[in-house]
Design a protein around this motif. Structure first.
Motif, PDB file in Angstrom:
ATOM      1  N   LYS A 135       0.825  -1.215   0.000  1.00 19.00           N
ATOM      2  CA  LYS A 135       0.000   0.000   0.000  1.00 19.00           C
ATOM      3  C   LYS A 135       0.852   1.254   0.000  1.00 19.00           C
ATOM      4  O   LYS A 135       0.511   2.258  -0.626  1.00 19.00           O
ATOM      5  CB  LYS A 135      -0.929  -0.008   1.211  1.00 19.00           C
ATOM      6  N   GLY A 136       1.981   1.208   0.659  1.00 21.53           N
ATOM      7  CA  GLY A 136       2.868   2.372   0.669  1.00 21.53           C
ATOM      8  C   GLY A 136       3.678   2.502  -0.603  1.00 21.53           C
ATOM      9  O   GLY A 136       4.118   3.602  -0.957  1.00 21.53           O
ATOM     10  N   CYS A 137       3.908   1.368  -1.291  1.00 17.41           N
ATOM     11  CA  CYS A 137       4.683   1.426  -2.539  1.00 17.41           C
ATOM     12  C   CYS A 137       3.838   1.807  -3.748  1.00 17.41           C
ATOM     13  O   CYS A 137       4.391   2.154  -4.806  1.00 17.41           O
ATOM     14  CB  CYS A 137       5.348   0.067  -2.778  1.00 17.41           C
ATOM     15  N   SER A 148       2.517   4.275  -5.359  1.00 17.99           N
ATOM     16  CA  SER A 148       2.615   5.736  -5.360  1.00 17.99           C
ATOM     17  C   SER A 148       3.007   6.222  -6.746  1.00 17.99           C
ATOM     18  O   SER A 148       3.382   5.436  -7.635  1.00 17.99           O
ATOM     19  CB  SER A 148       3.648   6.205  -4.334  1.00 17.99           C
ATOM     20  N   CYS A 149       2.928   7.545  -6.945  1.00  9.33           N
ATOM     21  CA  CYS A 149       3.238   8.161  -8.251  1.00  9.33           C
ATOM     22  C   CYS A 149       4.713   7.981  -8.568  1.00  9.33           C
ATOM     23  O   CYS A 149       5.580   8.125  -7.705  1.00  9.33           O
ATOM     24  CB  CYS A 149       2.870   9.638  -8.220  1.00  9.33           C
ATOM     25  N   LYS A 168       5.926  10.594  -5.931  1.00  5.46           N
ATOM     26  CA  LYS A 168       5.868   9.599  -4.859  1.00  5.46           C
ATOM     27  C   LYS A 168       4.647   9.772  -3.956  1.00  5.46           C
ATOM     28  O   LYS A 168       4.643   9.290  -2.816  1.00  5.46           O
ATOM     29  CB  LYS A 168       7.145   9.636  -3.999  1.00  5.46           C
ATOM     30  N   MET A 169       3.602  10.442  -4.430  1.00  5.36           N
ATOM     31  CA  MET A 169       2.383  10.579  -3.648  1.00  5.36           C
ATOM     32  C   MET A 169       1.651   9.241  -3.616  1.00  5.36           C
ATOM     33  O   MET A 169       1.507   8.580  -4.632  1.00  5.36           O
ATOM     34  CB  MET A 169       1.468  11.656  -4.243  1.00  5.36           C
ATOM     35  N   THR A 170       1.222   8.835  -2.398  1.00  2.00           N
ATOM     36  CA  THR A 170       0.529   7.565  -2.253  1.00  2.00           C
ATOM     37  C   THR A 170      -0.816   7.617  -2.980  1.00  2.00           C
ATOM     38  O   THR A 170      -1.576   8.576  -2.840  1.00  2.00           O
ATOM     39  CB  THR A 170       0.323   7.232  -0.778  1.00  2.00           C
ATOM     40  N   LEU A 171      -1.072   6.572  -3.745  1.00  3.21           N
ATOM     41  CA  LEU A 171      -2.290   6.513  -4.558  1.00  3.21           C
ATOM     42  C   LEU A 171      -3.185   5.399  -4.063  1.00  3.21           C
ATOM     43  O   LEU A 171      -2.781   4.550  -3.254  1.00  3.21           O
ATOM     44  CB  LEU A 171      -1.934   6.285  -6.023  1.00  3.21           C
ATOM     45  N   ASN A 172      -4.431   5.406  -4.566  1.00  4.99           N
ATOM     46  CA  ASN A 172      -5.359   4.323  -4.300  1.00  4.99           C
ATOM     47  C   ASN A 172      -6.055   3.953  -5.600  1.00  4.99           C
ATOM     48  O   ASN A 172      -5.749   4.504  -6.668  1.00  4.99           O
ATOM     49  CB  ASN A 172      -6.360   4.707  -3.201  1.00  4.99           C
ATOM     50  N   TYR A 214      -5.583   6.861  -9.122  1.00  3.82           N
ATOM     51  CA  TYR A 214      -4.375   6.574  -9.892  1.00  3.82           C
ATOM     52  C   TYR A 214      -4.705   6.591 -11.390  1.00  3.82           C
ATOM     53  O   TYR A 214      -5.829   6.415 -11.815  1.00  3.82           O
ATOM     54  CB  TYR A 214      -3.801   5.207  -9.493  1.00  3.82           C
ATOM     55  N   CYS A 270       0.032  10.065 -10.629  1.00  8.01           N
ATOM     56  CA  CYS A 270      -1.067  10.930 -10.170  1.00  8.01           C
ATOM     57  C   CYS A 270      -1.599  11.717 -11.358  1.00  8.01           C
ATOM     58  O   CYS A 270      -1.013  11.713 -12.442  1.00  8.01           O
ATOM     59  CB  CYS A 270      -0.576  11.857  -9.051  1.00  8.01           C
TER      60      CYS A 270
END
Length: 240
Positions: free
Chosen positions: A27-29, A31-32, A36-40, A44, A53
């Motif tokens: 879940k932390g990896c 990302s953009c 590096k913004m965390t995505l869901n 995404y 992002c």
């Protein structure tokens, strides 16, 4: 067997697993790739199986196509097909006597302008004939293009009605010089309004003196009441 993360390469356990873009992520990896913004799963955007992002999603740009021999051949072939189709349509419509014209805005404007000019000319001719007492002939084969309205007594109502006048004679020849007086007298049986400069107008009952027949349909004479002289139609008067 637990899969490895698509970014860090370590094992991804079911409690922290994200399955997206044909890969497994922590879940932390997930990302953009740029910021590096965390995505869901809702925000995404994937490009070449990599998450991005909305702000850093790669924009697709148009590329210039090289003018290769193959492209030139296809272009020439398309042009020839268009010409063949045009010639077929031309030959098909040639015997119909008309060609299709595109109903463009410019054609609609020109058509509306022509209709407006035609209406203006029609009303001008109508007012001119109404004020001058002239009525267009209902007989297209008649040699004289205009009938004159017979004199009618004034009526109290505004219901106007026209009665057919006597058939005029043939079209007169060009106006000649006034012939010498012969002493013949005629009386007008209808009103007549002069249509040309060399003609003379009169009212029903006027006496025409010094009359001289020019041809089968016209004569030259002088109106005794007004003293004016000129050409007049022979079928509007009778000898006395």
């Amino acid at each position: 067997m637990n899969p490895s993360c698509g970014r860090c390469g370590t094992i991804v356990y079911p409690t922290e697993k994200v399955n997206c873009l044909d890969k497994y992520w922590h879940k932390g990896c997930f990302s953009c790739e740029i910021c590096k913004m965390t995505l869901n799963m809702k925000n995404y955007k994937g490009f070449e199986k990599r998450p991005y992002c909305n702000a850093h999603y790669p924009k697709t740009n148009f590329t210039c196509v090289a003018d290769t021999p193959e492209n030139l051949r296809l272009k020439q072939q398309s042009k020839m097909q268009s010409q063949v189709q045009y010639k077929e349509e031309f030959e098909k419509n040639k015997g119909k006597g008309f060609s299709a014209v595109a109903d463009t805005p410019e054609m609609q404007r020109i058509k509306k302008t022509q209709d407006h000019i035609s209406n203006i000319k029609y009303h001008e001719e109508f007012e001119k004939n109404r004020m001058g007492g002239e009525i267009p002939s209902p007989q297209p084969n008649s040699p004289n293009p205009v009938f004159q309205q017979p004199h009618q007594p004034p009526a109290a109502s505004k219901n106007y009605s026209y009665e057919p006048a006597a058939a005029p004679g043939p079209v007169r020849q060009a106006a000649a010089a006034p012939p010498p007086s012969s002493g013949k007298r005629y009386q007008a049986v209808y009103d007549y309004a002069a249509a040309d400069e060399d003609e003379v107008g009169f009212l029903e009952g006027d006496v025409i003196v010094d009359a001289q027949v020019i041809d089968e349909g016209w004569m030259y004479g002088r109106v005794e009441r007004t003293g004016q002289q000129g050409m007049l139609p022979a079928n509007y008067v009778e000898a006395i």
